[in-house]
Design a protein around this motif. Structure first.
Motif, short mmCIF file in Angstrom:
data_model
loop_
_atom_site.label_atom_id
_atom_site.label_comp_id
_atom_site.label_asym_id
_atom_site.label_seq_id
_atom_site.Cartn_x
_atom_site.Cartn_y
_atom_site.Cartn_z
N ARG A 1 6.01 4.29 -8.05
CA ARG A 1 4.90 3.34 -8.20
C ARG A 1 5.15 2.40 -9.39
O ARG A 1 5.02 1.18 -9.27
N ARG A 2 5.50 2.97 -10.53
CA ARG A 2 5.75 2.15 -11.72
C ARG A 2 6.92 1.19 -11.51
O ARG A 2 6.89 0.05 -11.97
N VAL B 1 4.91 13.29 -10.27
CA VAL B 1 5.70 12.55 -11.27
C VAL B 1 6.67 11.62 -10.55
O VAL B 1 6.83 10.45 -10.93
N ALA B 2 7.33 12.11 -9.50
CA ALA B 2 8.27 11.28 -8.74
C ALA B 2 7.55 10.08 -8.11
O ALA B 2 8.05 8.94 -8.18
N MET B 3 6.40 10.31 -7.50
CA MET B 3 5.66 9.22 -6.87
C MET B 3 5.17 8.22 -7.92
O MET B 3 5.15 7.01 -7.68
N ARG C 1 0.84 -1.19 0.00
CA ARG C 1 0.00 0.00 0.00
C ARG C 1 0.88 1.24 0.00
O ARG C 1 1.79 1.35 0.81
N MET C 2 0.57 2.15 -0.91
CA MET C 2 1.34 3.39 -1.06
C MET C 2 0.37 4.56 -0.95
O MET C 2 -0.55 4.70 -1.75
N TYR C 3 0.57 5.37 0.09
CA TYR C 3 -0.29 6.53 0.31
C TYR C 3 0.55 7.78 0.10
O TYR C 3 1.62 7.93 0.69
N VAL C 4 0.04 8.67 -0.75
CA VAL C 4 0.72 9.93 -1.02
C VAL C 4 -0.23 11.06 -0.69
O VAL C 4 -1.36 11.09 -1.17
N ASP D 1 -2.80 14.08 -16.31
CA ASP D 1 -3.03 13.25 -17.50
C ASP D 1 -2.08 13.67 -18.63
O ASP D 1 -1.52 12.83 -19.33
N ARG D 2 -1.90 14.97 -18.79
CA ARG D 2 -1.00 15.46 -19.85
C ARG D 2 0.45 15.08 -19.57
O ARG D 2 1.24 14.92 -20.50
N LEU D 3 0.79 14.93 -18.29
CA LEU D 3 2.14 14.52 -17.91
C LEU D 3 2.28 12.99 -17.89
O LEU D 3 3.35 12.47 -17.54
N ASN D 4 1.20 12.29 -18.23
CA ASN D 4 1.18 10.83 -18.25
C ASN D 4 1.39 10.22 -16.87
O ASN D 4 1.98 9.14 -16.73
N VAL D 5 0.93 10.91 -15.84
CA VAL D 5 0.95 10.37 -14.48
C VAL D 5 -0.28 9.46 -14.34
O VAL D 5 -1.40 9.90 -14.59
#
Length: 149
Positions: free
Chosen positions: A53-54, A47-49, A26-29, A103-107
């Motif tokens: 995640r990826r 973006v970093a998170m 589980r990852m909570y940001v 969405d535009r940053l592909n996050v």
């Protein structure tokens, strides 16, 4: 090779393992307070998170990613008042703006986006419990502080 991460609890590098028996990590940001459009500082964090995640998914972890919105806040209320609309409408506009930018940053989108307003009753109950057990105290103006003593 296992993913290792520095643990502030143990003070050493430990293998990253899920804490729940279902095997899901589980990852909570902590998300943004939607009081205006997102900026480069928001983008940097999310973006970093997303990269972390990826990577964890790439390494084979099953992952549940949750990111909240603090959708009630004095700054949101003040902005709403200057714009002549409700704080709910103001928060919603900037939450929508957040999604457009990310969405535009592909996050990738989180699995869940809880809001403060959606959990307000539970938050109030939790804080009342802190006061009842002397772990928190109320001030004359109604604010409640955590008692560090």
């Amino acid at each position: 090779m296992a993913v290792r991460i520095y643990s502030t609890l143990t003070g050493r590098e430990d293998e990253l393992v899920p804490l729940h028996p279902d095997g899901v990590l589980r990852m909570y940001v902590c998300g943004m307070t939607p009081k205006f459009h997102p900026h480069v500082g928001h983008a940097r964090l999310f973006v970093a998170m997303d990269a972390i995640r990826r990577y964890l998914i790439f390494r084979g972890y099953q992952l549940k990613y949750v990111q909240n919105f603090t959708d009630v806040d004095d700054k949101i209320i003040n902005r709403a008042a200057t714009q002549g609309r409700s704080s709910e409408a103001t928060a919603r506009e900037y939450m929508d703006s957040y999604f457009e930018v990310m969405d535009r940053l592909n996050v990738r989108r989180a699995d869940d986006y809880p809001t403060v307003t959606g959990y307000m009753e539970r938050i109030v109950e939790f804080i009342a419990g802190l006061v009842e057990t002397d772990h928190g105290y109320a001030t004359d103006n109604g604010d409640v502080y955590f008692s560090v003593a």
